[in-house]
Write a protein that holds these residues in place. Structure first.
Motif: not given
Length: 445
Positions: A26-31, A44-46
């Motif tokens: 979850t923390t690696t998704l930007d969307t 959420v991470v850019s």
């Protein structure tokens, strides 16, 4: 009994591993897509790993807010808060996007705490955190930023990032402005705002509530007239737009590796910070520190302020204090009035050049683009109400800015601009004589 405990223990380990895997993914998704939710504790991470969206508590507060911060900077440096005026009391917040392309933030009772908006329905809406720090809602396959359904850059808090606008969309009425936090523990809107005032020719101002407390001045093609140090350089470039669609000001960063932000603090000061990787600190690239001459209309009408002089307020050459008694006790609020009456109808009055100024308040001014300074002077002569004029764009040397009332909030500054002040014919002759004598003296020397 022992075997049952071991089975339970193994199940617990497996459960924790699976849960941790989900959290990491979850923390690696930007969307955020339809059917997805971001809960308190997830982020959420850019894509470039620069910015992070999630829940946080500012300072010593226990309230929870949805915000955006720099991912790899400690302590946490928040740049945007969604529910700044509607905190969540516990770690129960959930963010999701619905089929209409609206972001919805819910609390433990499923009440809507905050939501975005949109003017049209998308085909397949997603929310994406960009490397600029902008949280956007868009159709999944449409990367045209002009087609974004919603973006956090349109709703600044106390921080402006490179690429964000200050100003007003004249078509929709959307205003982009900064507003201070109430305190380090409370991100709700505080007392101070930084915005572009559209009365007359646009100018950058700081207000405390409705009261104008500081004025950076109008845009002269290169910088705000009261901030000559803010000129293009290798790190930053600036863009000012004034047309029928919008009035806006944007700061761009020329080196994408630099991190920069401008913050409106609780004391009404605007600070620009740049991140220094070597020292792992925010350095102040620029801070607009106010002195008494920056207090709006410190010297009243038709006077110039210079903090290095004593007294700091002086009337224009052809003016005198309106109240000599007040002036003597350093109360300048009444300002200055003309020594000699104007006789504009005769047409023999003139304009006196005064150098190195923050130009007067442009609330009651009028701009005429694409004319020369000579033509500007002619316009001033024709209108008996014109009290002063100046060049609108100092880069091209064209355009005309005309004033029609008493001149307010003028400061003498290094790198300031020229102002042409209307004076009576009787006094114009005195100044012409002084210029002639000066020239004769220089020739003699």
């Amino acid at each position: 009994m022992r075997e049952s405990i071991m089975k339970c223990f193994r199940f617990l380990i497996l459960y924790c591993f699976l849960f941790s895997s989900i959290r990491i993914a979850t923390t690696t998704l930007d969307t955020i897509t339809l059917g997805q939710s971001i809960r308190d504790g997830e982020t959420v991470v850019s894509a470039d790993q620069r910015f992070e969206l999630g829940f946080f508590s500012p300072g010593t507060s226990r309230s929870r807010y949805l915000g955006i911060w720099y991912k790899n900077i400690a302590p946490v440096t928040t740049v945007w808060v969604a529910n700044r005026d509607a905190p969540i009391s516990d770690p129960s917040g959930i963010l999701h996007i619905n089929s209409r392309g609206i972001l919805v933030l819910l609390n433990s009772t499923n009440n809507i705490v905050w939501s975005s908006n949109t003017s049209r329905t998308p085909l397949n809406p997603i929310a994406m955190l960009l490397g600029s720090g902008n949280l956007v809602v868009k159709d999944e396959n449409d990367n045209n930023q002009d087609n974004f359904l919603w973006q956090s850059f349109d709703h600044p808090g106390d921080t402006i990032l490179p690429g964000m606008k200050l100003g007003v969309n004249l078509v929709t009425g959307q205003e982009w402005f900064l507003s201070s936090w109430k305190s380090t523990n409370d991100p709700s809107q505080g007392d101070f705002t930084l915005r572009i005032d559209l009365h007359g020719w646009p100018q950058l101002v700081i207000k405390k509530g409705p009261e104008l407390v500081n004025r950076a001045g109008s845009w002269n093609g290169l910088h705000w007239t009261g901030a000559p140090t803010l000129k293009p350089n290798p790190a930053y470039s600036y863009n000012f737009v004034s047309n029928e669609k919008e009035v806006s000001y944007v700061v761009y960063i020329n080196d994408s590796s630099l991190l920069s932000r401008t913050v409106m603090n609780q004391s009404g000061l605007a600070h620009r910070f740049t991140w220094i990787n070597q020292s792992r600190t925010w350095a102040e690239f620029y801070v607009k520190i106010r002195d008494e001459c920056d207090d709006y209309a410190q010297c009243g009408a038709n006077a110039i302020c210079n903090i290095n002089n004593f007294p700091e307020c002086t009337c224009f050459e052809t003016f005198k204090p309106k109240s000599g008694r007040q002036w003597d006790v350093l109360n300048w609020t009444a300002g200055c009035i003309r020594k000699a009456p104007m006789d504009c109808q005769r047409g023999d009055d003139g304009f006196l050049k005064i150098e190195a100024l923050k130009l007067p308040d442009t609330s009651y001014s009028r701009a005429v683009k694409n004319i020369s300074l000579v033509e500007c002077e002619k316009l001033g002569h024709k209108n008996c109400s014109c009290t002063a004029y100046a060049t609108l764009d100092i880069i091209s040397g064209s355009g005309c800015l005309l004033w029609f009332t008493n001149l307010m909030d003028i400061k003498e500054i290094l790198g300031g601009q020229d102002l042409y002040l209307r004076i009576a014919a009787s006094e114009l002759g005195i100044f012409l004589s002084l210029i002639t004598v000066t020239r004769i003296c220089l020739i003699t020397l």
